[in-house]
Write a protein that holds these residues in place. Structure first.
Motif: not given
Length: 507
Positions: A236-246
């Motif tokens: 969900g949102s946290e997966k997108k968060f991790s990708i964007a952070g990287k």
């Protein structure tokens, strides 16, 4: 079943969905917020989520400016929200040490690392002193001005000429986001990503910022255990968060490496950008002053915090300013008259400086008035360390989440008078034609107390340069029927962007 037992918020969420649907069917009218068994006041909040800022303003007015919100059982979502200037002055100045960012803020905004926005105590004090010595330096202000004017000439004007010549509808909010991302990257990292061009390129690290912002807001509105479970499962949102952070980390670390390589080749920087971009300056100052341990992580955190401060807040402020000026022709006429008087040379904008920008008093008032009604950061939150009693008489327990609504404060008759909803730049101008001083705990857009925004002055410089360049050269017309409403986010963007048509004033 084990997961449901470990995370009771999921059970509450299921119940909330059912309850919310019932509430939605019963009424879509504004009503007094009710503290229901089990679910607390969350149903009222969800029922009015589409219009959250206005609803919060209404609730605060009904409760004298301060309100205690009770969340669902088991969720630790209780908080106190206020728009009372005396309460805010108390928290941000008089009893500053008792109201910190707190663990919840650090977790929600963990992407900020150990930068100035997320730091406390000695670490915060050291970083603020360091940044203040750089940002408040006259040479930096001059450098910043040249960077902004350079992007205006090389990117903004060509884009606006292009869309005006072809009669293209354009999203002005998107243009401003591209502009501020380019400027903050140049100022903080010494690198121009060239987001703003007639091709409107897709820039992955710029889009990653949007995703991080969306995910951070999501963390604010769902039970803590729910988004932490998503983070653990990487869904969900946290997966997108991790990708964007990287994506952003790769971009920033690459800039750091490139900058360090250039500096190692020559100990004496040669260009203006190499002399004053903040990434280089911070690295050199830390090495000289000591204090925090110098590392790429330290530079990354500072760069990220500066980018967060300089991108979305300024672009949001510009978007609302241009919409409100476009819908108030008499304000636009006065701004144009002021530009003609102070910034023109033979009918064209001259190479003006900071001192000449300071003469644009009416434009300054219009910017302040726009920021009052549409603050780029609509709410802020703190956490109490010890028990306290607010000036309003409300008792505060240790570890209480405190939210102050900047959006609501601009709409309080008790603060700004009966005409608080009117757009009146004149309220910021004295009888002698100077800028009226308004206490920071009343005009809270740039925060107040020891954490007052260091970038306030350069924000006005940037907004005045951009506003002058666009308003003098172009007529901005909002597309008829285009819906304008604030997004529900950590930044007060326009929900549907700002679709406009651009026409040249002088052909």
């Amino acid at each position: 079943m084990a997961i449901l037992l470990l995370y009771p918020e999921i059970l509450v969420a299921i119940f909330l969905c059912f309850f919310f649907l019932c509430q939605w069917r019963w009424s879509k009218t504004r009503s007094a917020i009710t503290n229901w068994p089990v679910v607390g006041m969350l149903t009222g909040l969800l029922q009015n989520a589409y219009n959250l800022h206005e609803y919060a303003t209404w609730v605060l007015k009904q409760n004298g400016g301060t309100f205690e919100f009770k969340g669902p059982w088991f969720t630790n979502m209780n908080f106190t929200v206020t728009s009372d200037p005396m309460n805010i002055h108390h928290m941000l100045s008089k009893n500053f040490s008792n109201y910190i960012k707190g663990q919840k803020f650090h977790e929600n905004f963990d992407v900020l690392g150990d930068g100035i926005f997320n730091s406390e105590s000695d670490s915060w004090g050291y970083q603020r002193k360091l940044l203040q010595s750089l940002i408040k330096h006259r040479k930096f202000e001059l450098f910043f001005q040249e960077v902004v004017k350079g992007i205006v000439d090389k990117s903004l004007i060509p884009v606006l000429d292009h869309v005006s010549s072809f009669g293209i509808e354009v999203d002005l909010q998107d243009i401003f986001q591209r502009f501020t991302f380019d400027s903050v990257c140049l100022v903080a990292l010494g690198f121009d990503p060239k987001c703003l061009s007639i091709e409107f390129p897709h820039v992955s690290h710029a889009k990653a910022f949007d995703q991080l912002e969306e995910s951070v807001f999501y963390r604010h509105i769902v039970p803590e255990s729910y988004w932490k479970l998503q983070r653990w499962l990487q869904i969900g949102s946290e997966k997108k968060f991790s990708i964007a952070g990287k994506i952003l980390d790769q971009f920033i670390y690459k800039c750091i490496s490139s900058r360090q390589e250039k500096l190692s080749q020559s100990r004496a920087p040669k260009t203006e950008e190499e002399k004053f971009d903040l990434l280089t300056a911070i690295g050199e100052q830390v090495e000289e002053i000591g204090g925090l341990i110098k590392s790429d992580k330290f530079l990354r955190d500072n760069a990220f915090n500066l980018m967060a401060a300089g991108r979305d807040s300024v672009s949001a402020g510009l978007t609302w300013l241009f919409w409100i000026v476009a819908t108030h022709p008499y304000v636009e006429a006065k701004i144009l008259g002021e530009i003609k008087e102070h910034l023109l040379d033979k009918g064209k904008l001259k190479d003006f400086n900071i001192d000449e920008l300071s003469k644009l008093v009416y434009l300054h008032g219009a910017i302040c008035e726009s920021l009052r009604l549409y603050p780029p950061v609509p709410f802020e939150h703190k956490c109490s360390v010890q028990s306290d009693i607010l000036p309003s008489g409300h008792s505060i327990r240790p570890n209480t989440t405190m939210i102050y609504s900047l959006y609501s404060m601009g709409r309080m008759e008790s603060i700004w008078g009966q005409d608080c909803l009117d757009f009146k730049p004149e309220r910021w101008i004295s009888e002698r034609g100077g800028i009226v001083h308004v206490p920071s705990f009343k005009f809270i857009t740039f925060n107040a107390g020891p954490r007052t925004c260091l970038g306030k002055d350069i924000t006005f410089i940037q907004m005045k340069i951009i506003a002058s360049a666009i308003l003098w050269n172009y007529s901005v017309q909002v597309v008829e029927g285009h819906p304008v409403s604030p997004s529900i986010s950590v930044i007060l963007h326009m929900k549907h962007g700002l679709k406009v048509r651009i026409r040249k004033r002088f052909v």
